[in-house]
Scaffold this motif. Sequence first.
Motif, PDB file in Angstrom:
ATOM      1  N   VAL A 197      30.301  -6.578 -40.063  1.00 25.15           N
ATOM      2  CA  VAL A 197      29.377  -6.672 -38.864  1.00 25.15           C
ATOM      3  C   VAL A 197      30.249  -7.539 -37.923  1.00 25.15           C
ATOM      4  N   HIS A 198      30.251  -7.589 -36.578  1.00 22.84           N
ATOM      5  CA  HIS A 198      30.694  -8.172 -35.717  1.00 22.84           C
ATOM      6  C   HIS A 198      29.520  -8.985 -35.159  1.00 22.84           C
ATOM      7  N   ASP A 199      28.418  -8.687 -35.094  1.00 20.76           N
ATOM      8  CA  ASP A 199      27.318  -9.416 -34.400  1.00 20.76           C
ATOM      9  C   ASP A 199      26.574 -10.508 -35.495  1.00 20.76           C
ATOM     10  N   LEU A 200      27.002 -11.873 -35.274  1.00 20.81           N
ATOM     11  CA  LEU A 200      26.587 -12.731 -36.217  1.00 20.81           C
ATOM     12  C   LEU A 200      24.846 -12.871 -36.303  1.00 20.81           C
ATOM     13  N   SER A 201      24.249 -12.261 -35.287  1.00 19.77           N
ATOM     14  CA  SER A 201      22.874 -12.328 -35.436  1.00 19.77           C
ATOM     15  C   SER A 201      22.281 -11.591 -36.394  1.00 19.77           C
ATOM     16  N   LEU A 202      23.024 -10.217 -36.223  1.00 18.59           N
ATOM     17  CA  LEU A 202      22.529  -9.219 -37.662  1.00 18.59           C
ATOM     18  C   LEU A 202      23.071  -9.735 -38.824  1.00 18.59           C
ATOM     19  N   ALA A 203      24.063 -10.384 -38.951  1.00 25.13           N
ATOM     20  CA  ALA A 203      24.484 -10.777 -40.225  1.00 25.13           C
ATOM     21  C   ALA A 203      23.398 -11.832 -40.834  1.00 25.13           C
ATOM     22  N   LYS A 204      22.943 -12.842 -39.984  1.00 25.15           N
ATOM     23  CA  LYS A 204      22.042 -13.850 -40.145  1.00 25.15           C
ATOM     24  C   LYS A 204      20.731 -13.280 -40.577  1.00 25.15           C
ATOM     25  N   ALA A 205      20.225 -12.224 -39.999  1.00 24.25           N
ATOM     26  CA  ALA A 205      18.962 -11.740 -39.818  1.00 24.25           C
ATOM     27  C   ALA A 205      18.754 -10.722 -41.049  1.00 24.25           C
ATOM     28  N   TYR A 206      19.844 -10.038 -41.506  1.00 24.06           N
ATOM     29  CA  TYR A 206      19.691  -8.868 -42.589  1.00 24.06           C
ATOM     30  C   TYR A 206      20.426  -9.512 -43.880  1.00 24.06           C
TER      31      TYR A 206
END
Length: 254
Positions: A197-206
């Motif tokens: 993933v490029h989106d760090l928010s998605l990485a942190k959320a899931y």
Amino acid sequence: MKILEIQHLHISFGDLEIVRDVSFTLEEGQWLMIVGPNGAGKSTILNAISRGVPYRGEILFRDTQLSQIKTTELAKHIGILAQNHAVGYDFTVQEVVNLGRYAYRHGMLQGNSEEDADAVSKAIEAAGLSALAQKSVLHLSGGEVQRTFLAQLFAQNPDIMILDEPANHLDLIYQKQVFELISTWLQQPGRAVISVVHDLSLAKAYGTHCVLLHHGQNVAFGKAAEVLTPEHLQSVYEMDVYEWMRTMLGQWQQ
């Protein structure tokens, strides 16, 4: 229980070394996010795990060298969801999902068993595609196409799902749908997920765990909260990522 182990992985194209001495493990129940800037080697590592590129080092699936597992047998254990799907055939959603059962058949001409049909039906339902089962994939939205191929993986029923930017180019509602579907799938015993993933928010959320890469090297590996720290991200992205995220969030708090 350990399900996948990467040991001292090196990947080169000619004289250019893309991945240098990367090691990490994946255990059952984990969602491992591979993150880092463009060109860090994220997708290349996924290609190595899916045996799409040659590599040096070791990749072990349940303590067995990946290279020693037959392709048809490996397809029962590892499923891959690509970024984009070149859909140029007039298959229905059900027909595309049905392809996920290929590894379980004993011959090209063998039809669906009762077990196959049940797996396909449950996969379509799990992906929220029951109303579209007989619709051509040529007439689906981008989000519906991605969910169709995700349902194909559900029907395949692997131990590991490998996802390369699974919500790339999708509208927000479809991003949410795809990540929630994957999160639900992961709740079953014996499963694990690896995502780029490029989106760090998605990485942190899931993500439960993360590998942070920079210039093909492993900067940090471990639990997501221990990897996605201000210090680690600053060293890789050369900016205060936390401050930037707070600034962006602040626009929605007015």
